[in-house]
Write an enzyme that holds these catalytic residues in place. Structure first.
Site, PDB file in Angstrom:
ATOM      1  CG  ASP A  30      -2.190   0.836   0.932  1.00 51.98           C
ATOM      2  OD1 ASP A  30      -3.255   0.221   0.697  1.00 51.98           O
ATOM      3  OD2 ASP A  30      -2.109   2.086   0.913  1.00 51.98           O
ATOM      4  CB  THR A 121     -15.407  -2.614  -9.370  1.00 52.51           C
ATOM      5  OG1 THR A 121     -15.561  -3.583  -8.335  1.00 52.51           O
ATOM      6  CG2 THR A 121     -16.638  -2.588 -10.246  1.00 52.51           C
ATOM      7  CG  LEU A 153     -15.161  -8.281  -0.564  1.00 48.74           C
ATOM      8  CD1 LEU A 153     -15.692  -7.219   0.360  1.00 48.74           C
ATOM      9  CD2 LEU A 153     -13.708  -8.539  -0.232  1.00 48.74           C
ATOM     10  NE  ARG A 154     -22.440 -11.116   1.655  1.00 47.11           N
ATOM     11  CZ  ARG A 154     -23.051 -11.903   2.545  1.00 47.11           C
ATOM     12  NH1 ARG A 154     -24.287 -11.673   2.894  1.00 47.11           N
ATOM     13  NH2 ARG A 154     -22.422 -12.926   3.114  1.00 47.11           N
ATOM     14  CD  GLU A 155     -16.911  -2.103   2.668  1.00 52.14           C
ATOM     15  OE1 GLU A 155     -17.339  -1.429   3.610  1.00 52.14           O
ATOM     16  OE2 GLU A 155     -16.386  -1.619   1.660  1.00 52.14           O
ATOM     17  CG  ASN A 208     -21.877  -4.593  -7.247  1.00 53.67           C
ATOM     18  OD1 ASN A 208     -22.082  -5.702  -6.749  1.00 53.67           O
ATOM     19  ND2 ASN A 208     -20.903  -3.808  -6.835  1.00 53.67           N
ATOM     20  CB  CYS A 260     -19.750  -1.297  -3.987  1.00 53.98           C
ATOM     21  SG  CYS A 260     -18.089  -1.762  -3.475  1.00 53.98           S
ATOM     22  CE  LYS A 320     -23.261  -4.832   4.077  1.00 51.98           C
ATOM     23  NZ  LYS A 320     -22.657  -5.703   3.051  1.00 51.98           N
ATOM     24  NE  ARG A 327     -14.966   3.269   1.489  1.00 56.21           N
ATOM     25  CZ  ARG A 327     -14.171   2.386   0.862  1.00 56.21           C
ATOM     26  NH1 ARG A 327     -13.277   2.795  -0.026  1.00 56.21           N
ATOM     27  NH2 ARG A 327     -14.260   1.101   1.127  1.00 56.21           N
TER      28      ARG A 327
END
Ligand code: NAD
Length: 429
Positions: A30, A121, A153-155, A208, A260, A320, A327
């Site tokens: 990173d 993405t 993946l889902r956060e 999505n 997303c 969620k 974000r």
């Protein structure tokens, strides 16, 4: 296998940790030096259930390392994953400058055959651009393959989703990288879809956008339910039992958000536009989502009349449950809309309070969810955290100066709430 992930955020860090967990040797890169230092010192920059144990265990086992150097990452591995941001630009199209920069950095560090895998993405045909860029900037004239391997993946469930994926999509231009990609994912025992790069890139945006469409569909239905006295949850349950439809993503709410869905929808609409197609269906998905927030704000104003100087408690800041990610969070947007009307806010989130502080100022952050309602004119639920279902409702009702509860996530049973003495307003019920 020796793998490098460039970009150690929600996708990169969880992917790196899961790859290490199944036995691969992983370097996470990173360019945020503070983030890398924190990780090297045993800290975890994001909240994701199960992630901390996974990272710590694999660092201790010597399978997971962190660095700021892309060159080091490229040298140490044969397969390089790109997991950097692809944020939206003002017109809704995708800012691909992070991808382009990483492609150049990989190119200049390559000294032998590499597989460069895009996990971010991206718009369809980005793989071609990455290939051209690497060719242009690679001085060593080495061979390489570009692969598209979108992440689903889902956060909040990222570790679970990565360890047990529904499918792995591998987009390739030639068969050469397929065996290595299959070997990387073999331990996850998931169905593998091998296709061309353009189709792989489209699968992600199409998936999505379809999920967002499902949410907007049930939200539109919630308006009909509100107007007719039907119950949107009953409708969703009945619809969802049809195997062709399925129950998931049929929960009416104040709308979707996050890093997303909104950006991927805008991007897909823009991509279609560039191909000469106006994707009106997806524009309607966006419109319904924006309207859902407007309707929820209106519901609050219609009930409380003037919001200026009213004290409102808000439960939920994350976009969620199970995440600290704020974000594009509908909860933050709602808070800002209430503040604009002059309301004074007391807010709580189990994990997202720290990250909210940069976005949400002049509010009181409350550590205990049961204390948020203290002296408030109303309480609003904005995020579907399981914790909130365990609220001490008796205490909350007494703490409120007026027992009004707006439930933007339909967490409670309406009849039960009314029996407890609440004026309870939810979505489509
Ligand atoms: P993120 O912002 O959490 O992480 C991205 C990381 O990349 C950051 O840590 C940033 O410092 C780093 N970075 C940026 N430029 C770099 C460079 N040149 N070299 C090294 N590191 C660099 O983003 P994210 O949520 O992990 O998303 C990454 C991609 O995955 C996006 O394209 C996103 O759309 C996609 N995606 C996200 C999710 C999700 O739920 N978050 C799910 C599926 C796909």
């Amino acid at each position: 296998m020796k793998l490098t992930i460039i970009g150690t955020g929600y996708v990169g860090l969880v992917t790196g940790a899961c790859f290490a967990e199944v036995g691969h040797q992983v370097v996470c890169v990173d360019n945020d030096a503070a983030k890398v230092k924190l990780l090297q010192e045993g800290g975890i920059p994001i909240y994701e259930p199960g992630l901390e144990e996974l990272v710590k265990g694999n660092v201790a086992a010597g399978r997971l390392n962190f660095t700021t150097s892309t060159t080091e990452g490229v040298e140490k591995s044969d397969v390089i994953f790109i997991a950097v941001p692809t944020p939206p630009m003002a017109d809704g199209s995708v800012d691909l400058s992070f991808i382009e920069k990483v492609a150049r950095e990989i190119a200049s560090a390559m000294t032998g055959y590499k597989i460069v895998v895009d996990k971010s993405t991206v718009p369809v045909r980005t793989g071609d651009k990455v290939t051209e860029t690497i060719k242009r900037y690679c001085k060593a004239r080495v061979e390489f393959d570009v692969v598209s391997n979108p992440e689903f993946l889902r956060e909040g469930f990222a570790v679970e989703d990565l360890m047990k994926p529904d499918r792995i999509v591998i987009g390739v231009r030639s068969q050469r990288p397929v065996a290595a990609m299959k070997e990387i994912y073999a331990p996850f025992q998931a169905p593998v879809v091998v296709t061309d790069i353009n189709s792989a890139e489209l699968i992600k945006h199409a998936s999505n956008s379809f999920l967002a469409l499902k949410i907007s569909y049930i939200n539109a239905l919630s308006i009909i339910c509100d107007a007719t006295g039907a119950n949107v949850q009953e409708v969703a349950n009945g619809m969802g039992m049809d195997a062709r439809i399925g129950r998931r993503f049929l929960d009416a709410s104040l709308g979707f958000g996050g890093s997303c869905f909104p950006k991927d929808l805008s991007a897909f609409i823009k991509i279609a536009e560039q191909m000469g197609y106006e994707f009106g269906l997806l524009k309607e998905v966006q419109r319904i989502n924006a309207e859902q927030m407007n309707r929820f704000v209106k519901k609050i104003i219609d009930t409380l009349w003037v919001l200026k100087d009213k004290k409102i408690g808000v439960l939920g800041l994350a976009f969620k449950q199970n995440t600290d990610d704020v974000r594009m969070s509908p909860a933050i947007e709602l808070c800002q809309r209430l503040q604009k009307e002059g309301a004074i806010l007391r807010v709580h989130d189990p994990k997202a309070m720290e990250k909210s502080k940069a976005l949400l100022k002049d509010v009181t952050y409350v550590d205990d969810m049961n204390e948020v309602a203290e002296g408030c004119d109303a309480l609003v639920i904005t995020t579907e955290w399981d914790e909130f279902k365990k609220l001490d409702l008796e205490r909350v009702r007494k703490a409120l100066s007026h027992p009004i509860l707006f439930d933007g996530r339909n967490l409670f049973d309406r009849t039960e709430m009314e029996r407890l003495g609440f004026i309870y307003k939810s979505i489509g019920r």
